[in-house]
Design a protein around this motif. Structure first.
Motif, short mmCIF file in Angstrom:
data_model
loop_
_atom_site.label_atom_id
_atom_site.label_comp_id
_atom_site.label_asym_id
_atom_site.label_seq_id
_atom_site.Cartn_x
_atom_site.Cartn_y
_atom_site.Cartn_z
N THR A 60 0.84 -1.21 0.00
CA THR A 60 0.00 0.00 0.00
C THR A 60 0.87 1.25 0.00
O THR A 60 0.47 2.29 -0.54
N LEU A 61 2.06 1.18 0.61
CA LEU A 61 2.97 2.32 0.58
C LEU A 61 3.51 2.53 -0.83
O LEU A 61 3.70 3.68 -1.26
N MET A 62 3.76 1.45 -1.55
CA MET A 62 4.19 1.59 -2.94
C MET A 62 3.11 2.28 -3.76
O MET A 62 3.40 3.17 -4.59
N ASP A 63 1.84 1.88 -3.52
CA ASP A 63 0.74 2.55 -4.22
C ASP A 63 0.71 4.04 -3.86
O ASP A 63 0.42 4.89 -4.71
N PHE A 64 0.97 4.32 -2.58
CA PHE A 64 1.03 5.72 -2.12
C PHE A 64 2.08 6.49 -2.91
O PHE A 64 1.85 7.60 -3.38
N CYS A 65 3.27 5.89 -3.05
CA CYS A 65 4.38 6.55 -3.77
C CYS A 65 4.01 6.79 -5.24
O CYS A 65 4.33 7.85 -5.81
N LEU A 66 3.35 5.82 -5.85
CA LEU A 66 2.96 5.97 -7.25
C LEU A 66 1.90 7.05 -7.41
O LEU A 66 1.91 7.82 -8.39
N ASN A 67 0.99 7.17 -6.43
CA ASN A 67 -0.02 8.23 -6.47
C ASN A 67 0.62 9.61 -6.29
O ASN A 67 0.20 10.58 -6.93
N VAL A 68 1.60 9.68 -5.39
CA VAL A 68 2.34 10.94 -5.21
C VAL A 68 3.03 11.31 -6.52
O VAL A 68 3.04 12.49 -6.93
N THR A 69 3.61 10.33 -7.20
CA THR A 69 4.27 10.58 -8.48
C THR A 69 3.28 11.16 -9.49
O THR A 69 3.60 12.12 -10.21
N LYS A 70 2.07 10.60 -9.54
CA LYS A 70 1.06 11.10 -10.46
C LYS A 70 0.67 12.53 -10.13
O LYS A 70 0.50 13.37 -11.03
N ASP A 71 0.50 12.81 -8.82
CA ASP A 71 0.12 14.18 -8.42
C ASP A 71 1.19 15.19 -8.83
O ASP A 71 0.88 16.27 -9.35
N ILE A 72 2.44 14.84 -8.58
CA ILE A 72 3.54 15.75 -8.94
C ILE A 72 3.60 15.91 -10.45
O ILE A 72 3.76 17.03 -10.97
N ASP A 73 3.47 14.81 -11.17
CA ASP A 73 3.54 14.85 -12.63
C ASP A 73 2.44 15.73 -13.21
O ASP A 73 2.69 16.57 -14.09
N ASN A 74 1.22 15.57 -12.71
CA ASN A 74 0.10 16.38 -13.19
C ASN A 74 0.33 17.86 -12.91
O ASN A 74 0.07 18.72 -13.76
N HIS A 75 0.83 18.14 -11.72
CA HIS A 75 1.09 19.54 -11.34
C HIS A 75 2.16 20.16 -12.23
O HIS A 75 1.99 21.27 -12.75
N GLN A 76 3.27 19.46 -12.39
CA GLN A 76 4.38 20.00 -13.17
C GLN A 76 4.01 20.14 -14.64
O GLN A 76 4.34 21.12 -15.29
N HIS A 77 3.31 19.13 -15.17
CA HIS A 77 2.93 19.17 -16.58
C HIS A 77 1.97 20.33 -16.84
O HIS A 77 2.11 21.08 -17.81
N LYS A 78 1.01 20.49 -15.96
CA LYS A 78 0.04 21.58 -16.09
C LYS A 78 0.73 22.93 -15.93
O LYS A 78 0.45 23.88 -16.67
N HIS A 79 1.64 23.00 -14.94
CA HIS A 79 2.34 24.25 -14.66
C HIS A 79 3.12 24.73 -15.88
O HIS A 79 3.05 25.89 -16.27
N PHE A 80 3.87 23.80 -16.50
CA PHE A 80 4.71 24.20 -17.62
C PHE A 80 3.88 24.51 -18.87
O PHE A 80 4.21 25.41 -19.62
#
Length: 486
Positions: free
Chosen positions: A153-173
């Motif tokens: 479940t922690l691995m899933d947590f890390c992958l979800n954090v990755t998605k959140d960061i990716d969405n934020h950075q992609h949208k930001h740029f």
């Protein structure tokens, strides 16, 4: 007669230590593609993890540093996050930060995970080859007992954090950077020396307030050393009719390119800008020197104006400094500055003499015990330009010290130059440089000492007794080396 003995139902056959350890240790590895830049993603975890909470709410609440510096090995950080319906913490040590391999590794040393695992490591690796970038998470762990589940479940947590960061950075740029980011560049010619101008911002910004009293009230250091990359300084200045502050980290200090860059991390500008960098570059070619200011920024929103008035402020500061330095050089430098040059012949080898001052000055006290008591290194490596050493010596009937920076170490020219930055001489001189040059042509070798200095005031004497001291040290070394070789 034969009988079978069956173990009690609660009895378990004991495992060997190796068997038990194998069942308690484990590794989980997951790779995921991201749309945004992999290097920017990794830099976030390496140097700016405190920004992740803005991108991953409500999963991550914060990340703070407890010891060391962001990105430095051995530094300690603490995360606050929500996982499996509970508020959690993770106190971590930065185990590895490898820009070439593009990975960062954290060792968990305290917090929620330590209730279940004896050891826990998280490694983040990015692959930036190809059109799309990928992030690989690796969890290495040892469970406290066999009843503990693997951290899926922690691995899933890390992958979800990755998605959140990716969405934020992609949208930001893609959506906001072009509208909110900008650069202002202005050049200005100065009458004074460009190198001296740049050195002022690099190593002596605290002197600038004396030249620009109406604009700048002070500059203090909060962390690190003047001129060192990563050090933090704070300015107090008056701009647009109000008192302001700017807390800045030194991002770049490049002598070869002749530029210094400051990143604003706190203060008045952060009320309007998400990011703000000030770069000062000097061009010293030709008779007139050129100063270029570059302001790179990202506004918080489209209502914030470009920092044109701040650029005017910077140009006016440049003019104030230029006038002060030009006047100082023309009116006082001739009276207060000077050079003493003395040559002396030595019987021993000149290259060996020079190498002693370049790489082994700590040996000189053994050859000149009455004059020199010791030489230690404070920063850097022996012989490396920019390294800092300190001498303890006896001169004019008293014990003295000289903290020096190695300014030049030129094997081809056969010279080494030291700039005194602290110690006894700074009670009398504003600037002091000692240069040792050897000439190894012919049967006898020649040592030339040059003392270049600027006195604090006209009552200070020229350093003639110090020159005699240097010549006596030369004789002591020469006698010792000549006797040793023979």
């Amino acid at each position: 007669m034969c009988c079978k003995v069956f173990p009690h139902p609660e009895f378990k056959i004991p495992q060997s230590p190796n068997q038990k350890e194998m069942t308690l240790n484990g590794t989980l590895v997951k790779e995921t593609k991201i749309k945004s830049d992999g290097d920017a993603f990794l830099e976030l975890f390496c140097y700016k993890p405190y920004e992740i909470s803005y991108m991953c709410r409500p999963s991550i609440q914060s990340c703070d540093i407890l010891d060391g510096k962001w990105g430095s090995l051995g530094s300690v950080i603490i995360w606050k996050y929500s996982h499996d319906g509970s508020d959690c913490t993770a106190k971590e040590v930065i185990e590895e930060n490898d820009t070439e391999k593009k990975l960062v590794c954290f060792k968990v040393v305290d917090g929620t995970l330590m209730d279940y695992y004896k050891s826990f490591f998280l490694t983040i690796h990015v692959d930036t080859k190809g059109e799309k970038h990928s992030v690989t998470w690796k969890l290495d762990y040892e469970k406290l007992n066999e009843n503990i589940e693997d951290p899926k479940t922690l691995m899933d947590f890390c992958l979800n954090v990755t998605k959140d960061i990716d969405n934020h950075q992609h949208k930001h740029f893609n959506e906001s950077e072009m509208n909110l980011s900008g650069n202002l560049v202005k050049e200005i010619v100065i009458k004074s020396d460009g190198d001296a101008f740049l050195e002022l911002f690099c190593y002596k910004p605290y002197d600038i307030s004396n030249m620009c009293r109406n604009r700048i009230q002070g500059c203090d250091i909060l962390d690190g050393e003047w001129g060192s990359v990563g050090s933090v300084i704070i300015w107090k200045y008056h701009h647009d009719g109000r008192d302001c502050t700017a807390k800045e980290a030194i991002e770049v200090n490049d002598r070869e390119k002749k530029l210094v860059c400051f990143k604003v991390v706190d203060g008045t500008l952060m009320d309007y800008y998400k990011n703000f960098l000030l770069t000062i570059h000097v061009d010293t070619k030709g008779s007139k020197h050129l100063v270029t200011w570059t302001l790179a920024y990202e506004k918080l929103n489209e209502n914030v104006e470009d920092p044109k008035s701040l650029m005017e402020f910077c140009l006016n500061v440049t003019k104030d400094i230029d006038n002060s330095q030009h006047k100082h050089c023309n009116e006082r430098e001739m009276d207060l500055s000077g050079n003493l040059v003395k040559e002396t012949t030595i019987e021993s080898d000149g290259d060996a003499f020079l190498e002693l001052f370049c790489y082994k000055p700590y040996d000189i006290s053994d050859m000149c015990p009455n004059n020199i008591q010791g030489c230690d290194i404070l920063d850097g490596e022996w012989g490396s330009v920019g390294s800092v050493i300190i001498w303890k010596y006896h001169h004019d009937g008293r014990d003295c010290t000289a903290k020096e920076v190695i300014e030049a170490n030129d094997k081809e020219e056969k010279l080494v130059c030291f700039k005194v930055v602290d110690g006894t001489l700074m009670d009398y001189y504003k600037n002091f440089l000692l240069t040792i040059h050897v000439d190894t042509k012919g049967s006898k070798h020649l040592v030339t000492w040059t003392l270049a200095y600027e006195k604090l005031n006209e009552n200070i004497e020229d350093p003639k007794t110090l020159m005699e001291f240097c010549l006596n040290v030369t004789k002591d070394i020469d006698t010792h080396q000549h006797k040793h070789n023979n």
